[in-house]
Design a protein around this motif. Structure first.
Motif: not given
Length: 231
Positions: A45-46, A49-50, A64, A66, A68, A74-75, A78, A91, A129
């Motif tokens: 997924k990440t 997104v990237a 974006v 994210t 978690d 995840d942030a 990115l 995030a 995400e």
């Protein structure tokens, strides 16, 4: 700032699905299209997104959010990849099962989306995400206008056949990491047939982010959703 988040029911089998009752902000300006990305842990997924950010950032104003459970992992990925300026990535730490924050209590995500629009807007697109979840993960239509569900071939070529709301109802199903299929014994033709049987005409994209065209098919789908949103 919080908007009226009621959405009409739409027939997602009949063309682009980006239709919403709250297309405008209180000041009369059009709000950003929101697209959610969900899927199991490790499905890519990440990375998707990237790749979308790299493919679309020259033509669109995007941001974006994210999710978690307890981290900003995840942030931070990115941000390290510099796919967007830091102020366009935020995030949400859900503190609970990921689907809670994208489907059941969406307030933290709504606030994150609306804060981004206030701080760096106007935006064309916000990608939301989800944290890694299972095949039941779906987004509230009060949070996103369309949703992508990402699975990968390493999870087993029976995943499409197993179904679940994420596989069967997402506006776009992405089967990721096709380059790994020969190494993990996954049959891509079987996955394609099973996905077609499960999804009743909804689109499916097979992708490898290691290939030259990478995310191009998903980026084209996003452009189509945005065209419908702004029409």
């Amino acid at each position: 700032m919080h908007l009226d988040h009621t959405h009409p029911h739409t027939d997602r089998h009949d063309g682009p699905s980006a239709v919403s009752a709250d297309a405008h902000r209180p000041d009369g300006t059009r709000r950003a299209l929101r697209i959610g990305l969900g899927g199991p842990v490790g499905s890519g997924k990440t990375a998707t997104v990237a790749a979308l950010c790299r493919a679309l950032r020259a033509e669109l104003s995007l941001a974006v959010v994210t999710n978690d459970i307890y981290t900003r992992e995840d942030a931070d990925f990115l941000l390290r990849e510099a796919v967007l300026p830091a102020e366009r990535i935020t995030a949400v730490e859900t503190g609970a099962c990921p689907h809670t924050a994208i489907r059941d209590d969406i307030s933290a995500n709504l606030e994150a989306v609306e804060d981004l629009e206030d701080e760096v807007g106007p935006l064309d697109l916000v990608l939301v995400e989800s944290g890694g979840d299972n095949l039941t993960a779906t987004f509230s239509r009060g949070l996103v206008d369309a949703q992508i569900f990402v699975i990968d071939v390493a999870g087993g070529d029976d995943i499409p056949r197993k179904g679940g709301p994420g596989v069967t109802t997402a506006d776009l199903l992405v089967v990721n990491k096709t380059d790994l299929a020969p190494h993990v014994g996954s049959d891509l033709a079987r996955m394609a047939a099973d996905a077609k049987a499960q999804r009743a005409g909804l689109p499916v994209v097979f992708q490898s982010l290691r290939s030259e065209d990478g995310v191009s098919a998903v980026a084209a789908w996003v452009r189509g959703q945005l065209a419908a949103w702004t029409a």
